[in-house]
Design an enzyme around this catalytic site. Structure first.
Site, PDB file in Angstrom:
ATOM      1  CG  HIS A 168      -1.941  -0.949   1.187  1.00  0.00           C
ATOM      2  ND1 HIS A 168      -3.083  -0.791   0.650  1.00  0.00           N
ATOM      3  CD2 HIS A 168      -1.902  -2.171   1.731  1.00  0.00           C
ATOM      4  CE1 HIS A 168      -4.022  -1.771   0.916  1.00  0.00           C
ATOM      5  NE2 HIS A 168      -3.193  -2.788   1.469  1.00  0.00           N
ATOM      6  CE  LYS A 212      -6.370  14.008  -0.031  1.00  0.00           C
ATOM      7  NZ  LYS A 212      -6.648  12.790  -0.773  1.00  0.00           N
ATOM      8  NE  ARG A 213      -3.180  10.699  10.080  1.00  0.00           N
ATOM      9  CZ  ARG A 213      -2.954   9.619  11.022  1.00  0.00           C
ATOM     10  NH1 ARG A 213      -3.742   8.446  10.936  1.00  0.00           N
ATOM     11  NH2 ARG A 213      -1.745   9.676  11.560  1.00  0.00           N
ATOM     12  CE  LYS A 264      -2.264  10.915   2.753  1.00  0.00           C
ATOM     13  NZ  LYS A 264      -3.034  10.054   1.795  1.00  0.00           N
ATOM     14  CB  THR A 323     -10.048   4.858  -1.383  1.00  0.00           C
ATOM     15  OG1 THR A 323      -9.787   5.390   0.164  1.00  0.00           O
ATOM     16  CG2 THR A 323      -9.535   3.561  -1.877  1.00  0.00           C
ATOM     17  CE  LYS A 325     -14.028   6.110   0.868  1.00  0.00           C
ATOM     18  NZ  LYS A 325     -13.182   6.023   1.957  1.00  0.00           N
TER      19      LYS A 325
HETATM   20  C1  26V Z   1       2.134   2.057   8.236  1.00  0.00           C
HETATM   21  C2  26V Z   1       2.412   1.972   9.414  1.00  0.00           C
HETATM   22  C3  26V Z   1       3.752   1.743   9.903  1.00  0.00           C
HETATM   23  C4  26V Z   1       4.227   1.761  11.205  1.00  0.00           C
HETATM   24  C5  26V Z   1       3.245   2.183  12.254  1.00  0.00           C
HETATM   25  C6  26V Z   1       2.004   2.326  12.219  1.00  0.00           C
HETATM   26  C7  26V Z   1       1.392   2.064  10.310  1.00  0.00           C
HETATM   27  C8  26V Z   1       0.057   2.185  10.134  1.00  0.00           C
HETATM   28  C9  26V Z   1      -0.080   2.178   8.765  1.00  0.00           C
HETATM   29  C10 26V Z   1       0.671   1.908   7.796  1.00  0.00           C
HETATM   30  C11 26V Z   1       0.331   2.115   6.457  1.00  0.00           C
HETATM   31  C12 26V Z   1       0.510   3.073   5.506  1.00  0.00           C
HETATM   32  C13 26V Z   1      -0.004   2.668   4.096  1.00  0.00           C
HETATM   33  C14 26V Z   1      -1.183   3.240   3.776  1.00  0.00           C
HETATM   34  O1  26V Z   1      -2.159   3.475   4.461  1.00  0.00           O
HETATM   35  N1  26V Z   1      -1.461   3.412   2.464  1.00  0.00           N
HETATM   36  C15 26V Z   1      -2.748   3.798   1.970  1.00  0.00           C
HETATM   37  O2  26V Z   1      -3.401   2.847   1.515  1.00  0.00           O
HETATM   38  C16 26V Z   1      -4.527   2.972   0.760  1.00  0.00           C
HETATM   39  C17 26V Z   1      -5.381   1.981   0.563  1.00  0.00           C
HETATM   40  O3  26V Z   1      -4.730   1.058  -0.584  1.00  0.00           O
HETATM   41  C18 26V Z   1      -4.455   3.938  -0.510  1.00  0.00           C
HETATM   42  O4  26V Z   1      -5.496   4.404  -1.092  1.00  0.00           O
HETATM   43  C19 26V Z   1      -3.393   5.128  -0.165  1.00  0.00           C
HETATM   44  O5  26V Z   1      -3.051   5.758  -1.279  1.00  0.00           O
HETATM   45  C20 26V Z   1      -2.244   4.599   0.730  1.00  0.00           C
HETATM   46  O6  26V Z   1      -1.530   5.687   1.071  1.00  0.00           O
END
Ligand code: 26V
Length: 792
Positions: free
Chosen positions: A343, A521-522, A527, A629, A633
């Site tokens: 992701h 968004k975050r 972004k 995503t 929406k």
């Molecule tokens: C990474 C980490 C790293 C360590 C601590 C906690 C934590 C929590 C979440 C993540 C994942 C980050 C990746 C993410 O959220 N990607 C997003 O995924 C969406 C669904 O596929 C996508 O639409 C977004 O573009 C993408 O940023």
């Protein structure tokens, strides 16, 4: 239903109608709905056992669900019944359903995708489990103090969560630490710490109650023997301490979606839920199969990012240590069960754990990881390493242990092949595939936008709810004045509703005829909320220079949280709020320009904002947003996009047509090239008088008069690093926004473009995405609609 509700009020809440609070009524209604769902749920479970099909197990550290009550009501087709029952009981239906707190068990896109997927799996009738963690505290609550983000713990579980069933009989011991003994070729792991994983099940019922799956979330509890020694010694304090330690594991969701890494508790969370899920699914499998070697024929395990990547070594451990398979055979078998979704390409978000930490917490797994590395290196000498510089690289581990690896948009998948996994891709050229993300139309149109939903139903019926491509029939109606007016009226009504809510919550009065321009968004540098804000200041300058020109009134709406330790993101939040105070108070621009930033953005807020948006901001630096995503929406709800060629924007633009999409900015390839130019940011700023002026104002304290140097760091960063090319894309973004202004003034044409967006979004249903996974990765089938599946 009225009788059922009153019974639940009395016998489950212990209240009579005279003394019941909104909360009591809500729980009573929820329990009645849950009873309804249980029927579907039992039937689905029975049918699954009878058919003994291959099942899907979706492992995700996050499920960003939001409220469930409206979903449950509409999936069961009980909207009218429930509303009428509550009203006849003298209760305001909307107050009751809005009383439910969000289940905010996720950070953002990744967790919300998991929630859309479990909705689609149930609607499609595919036997599946979602597995995750029952965090006691979800994502922190955000407020602003003098414009700065303040975090408070989130407390959704202080109220009764009416949807779940505790399953004390489904408990597993999860070990940590200790050492490994080897005897006659067998390994024996002796953990020093044991925590119990207890299951909590929430039924996930699909559209119209045709099928029900289970979301099984694990809570950590002390094991019975937990520190029995201290307890028996009478040292209750010490015994209590270790009890608290055990519960810590499912206490709180990590709020950093990028930077936070290497934290021991996080690794324990990952192993805790992954191990419990695997033990659970192996036990279920062995209830009606006796050959463990046939596991891949009945089990598909999807890893949502690398967070559950320890599943590879854990499954191998179960197969070798508990079931006596040879290491090589176990690795092969595990591979055939597992698949992994990537992701993000952001290097700081790619998980790595030090071998030292991994070896201390999971000594047996560390041995198995070395065996996996050895087996892979033997077969493919010189292939990229899982173990590098004393770290275990979880992406490489997940890749090597998966039979399929997928990206989440066409562009992202190509970049996955070319960048992070280029070498592994050369060795395994058919392993990486694309599955472009999608969103559930149940929540993201039918549920959140009743005004538009009714307009659409009047035209084409409601078949689109489970077959979103049917929306394309609306394309032909773009010339139908009655329909166009009804479509525009629905948007206007949503904007009025939102304006009222903004007035009540943050006290800013909005003009519902202004363009509602939304970025939610975050908060992340990539972004580029900062670029949006700089453009807002530039527009404000132009308006003040020439206040009598024919400006298109705008409301800039921001929403989103910053990770608590991400200081640049927090500076951006503060700057948005500082700029908002100045601009909103300016009598020269008045109604022509407003900025609103309601605090504590969450799923429920998204459901309010998206139906009221005219313009959707999808402006990430090209190559950085894996998919997005939210972009889907907005377009589904008839907002036009201003966006870069990034993530799924590319495919959205292809579907809605370039004439219905406002494109700007550098491409991913141009971004990479531009970064090689020395001093590219300074050059871009010097070439743009408009940008220079804005940066000058911010730097000299125009928006923080009592603390003029507040944003020196932020502005300095743009001049010197600007890794995300805000400066380079600024002019192109500003000019495109002026094209948006002009387009918005032609209300008929704007409505027609908005309809084109809604009508073209059928492909972005998460039903389509899930059918792709089912066909290309899992090899599983629907138990409710085999015909529908063949035609897809
Ligand atoms: C990474 C980490 C790293 C360590 C601590 C906690 C934590 C929590 C979440 C993540 C994942 C980050 C990746 C993410 O959220 N990607 C997003 O995924 C969406 C669904 O596929 C996508 O639409 C977004 O573009 C993408 O940023």
């Amino acid at each position: 239903m009225k009788t059922d509700i009153l019974n639940r009020l009395k016998y489950s809440q212990g209240k009579d109608a005279e003394n019941a609070s909104v909360y009591d009524w809500r729980i009573a209604l929820s329990l009645v709905l849950r009873d309804e769902m249980v029927e579907t749920w039992f039937r689905s479970t029975k049918e699954t056992y009878a058919a003994s099909p291959k099942r899907v197990y979706y492992l995700s550290m996050e499920f960003l669900i939001g409220r469930l009550i409206e979903d449950m009501i509409s999936n069961l087709g009980l909207e009218d019944t429930a509303r009428k029952a509550m009203e006849e009981l003298g209760q305001d239906y909307d107050t009751i359903v809005h009383d439910e707190p969000d289940a905010a068990l996720g950070n953002g896109g990744l967790g919300r995708l998991a929630a859309c997927f479990i909705d689609s799996l149930a609607t499609l009738g595919i036997p599946a489990f979602g597995y995750g963690i029952r965090y006691e505290h979800g994502l922190f609550e955000q407020s602003f103090a003098q414009g700065q983000q303040v975090e408070k713990p989130e407390t959704w579980l202080t109220q009764r969560h009416a949807w779940e069933f505790e399953r004390p009989e489904s408990q597993y011991s999860i070990g940590f630490g200790g050492h490994v003994d080897h005897h006659e070729g067998k390994a024996y792991w002796h953990p020093t710490e044991v925590v119990m994983a207890t299951a909590y099940d929430t039924p996930v019922v699909g559209w119209r109650g045709m099928w029900g799956n289970t979301l099984r979330l694990w809570a950590a509890e002390p094991s019975n023997e937990f520190d029995l020694e201290s307890f028996n010694r009478g040292d209750y304090l010490a015994a209590g301490r270790s009890e608290a330690l055990a519960r810590t594991i499912s206490r709180v969701l990590y709020p950093d979606d990028t930077t936070e890494s290497g934290k021991e508790l996080r690794l324990k969370q990952e192993y805790f839920f992954t191990a419990a899920s695997l033990m659970d699914l192996v036990r279920r499998y062995l209830r009606d199969h006796d050959d463990i070697r046939a596991l891949p024929d009945f089990v598909a395990i999807q890893l949502n990012d690398t967070h559950p990547a320890i599943a590879g070594p854990e499954l191998v451990r179960l197969l070798v240590d508990d079931h006596g398979l040879a290491m090589d055979e176990a690795i092969d078998l595990a591979c055939r069960c597992l698949s992994y979704t990537n992701h993000t390409l952001l290097p700081e978000a790619l998980e790595r754990w030090s071998e030292h930490l991994m070896g201390r917490i999971l000594p047996r797994h560390m041995e198995i990881i070395r065996a996996i590395e050895h087996a892979h290196q033997t077969e493919f000498p010189n292939s990229p390493r899982i173990l590098e510089h004393g770290d275990v690289r979880m992406g490489e581990l997940a890749f090597v242990m998966a039979h399929k690896v997928n990206g989440v948009s066409a562009l992202h998948t190509e970049l996955v092949k070319e960048t992070v996994f280029a070498d592994l891709h050369r060795i395994h050229p058919t392993r990486i595939i694309n599955q472009t993300n999608g969103i559930t139309p149940r929540r993201w149109l039918h549920g959140c936008n009743p005004a538009l939903r009714n307009v659409i139903n009047d035209q084409i019926g409601d078949g689109w709810v489970t077959d979103l491509e049917q929306l394309s029939a609306l394309k032909a109606k773009r010339g139908d004045a009655g329909f166009v007016d009804a479509f525009s009226a629905a948007k206007r009504a949503n904007k009025v509703t939102l304006s009222n809510w903004i007035g009540e919550t943050i006290g800013v009065t909005l003009n519902p005829d202004a363009m509602f321009d939304v970025q939610i968004k975050r908060i992340h540098e990539y972004k580029r909320q900062l670029m949006n804000l700089l453009e807002t200041v530039a527009l404000w300058n132009d308006m003040r220079d020439n206040p009598n020109a024919n400006w298109t009134p705008r409301v800039k709406i921001f929403g989103g949280k910053a990770a608590p330790g991400y200081f640049v993101a927090k500076d951006i939040i503060r700057l948005i709020n500082d700029v908002a105070s100045v601009i909103n108070a300016d009598e020269v621009t008045g109604d022509m320009l407003k900025i609103v930033y309601p605090p504590n953005y969450n799923v429920t807020m998204a459901e309010r904002l998206i139906p009221a948006a005219d313009l959707s901001e999808q402006i990430s630096t090209a190559g950085k947003e894996a998919s997005g995503t939210g972009n889907m929406k907005f377009a589904l709800n008839g907002a036009l996009t201003i966006g870069t060629l990034d993530g799924a924007n590319v495919e959205i633009r292809e579907h809605v047509g370039s004439e219905n999409f406002f494109l700007f900015g550098l491409t991913a390839a141009e971004v990479m090239e531009r970064r090689t130019h020395h001093g590219f940011a300074r050059a871009a700023i010097e070439a743009s008088p408009r940008l220079q002026r804005v940066l000058g104002q911010i730097a000299e304290g125009r928006f923080a008069p009592h603390d003029p140097s507040r944003y020196h760091g932020l502005v300095g960063m743009l001049y010197d690093h600007d890794y995300f090319l805000v400066t380079c894309d600024f002019d192109s973004y500003f000019d495109t926004q002026r094209r948006v202004d002009i387009a918005y003034r032609n209300t008929q044409n704007w409505a027609s473009m908005a309809i084109a967006n809604t009508a073209s979004m059928g492909w972005f249903s998460s039903d389509r995405t899930i059918q792709g996974y089912a066909r290309d990765i899992w090899n599983v089938h629907s138990l409710t609609s085999p015909k529908l599946e063949k035609s897809a």
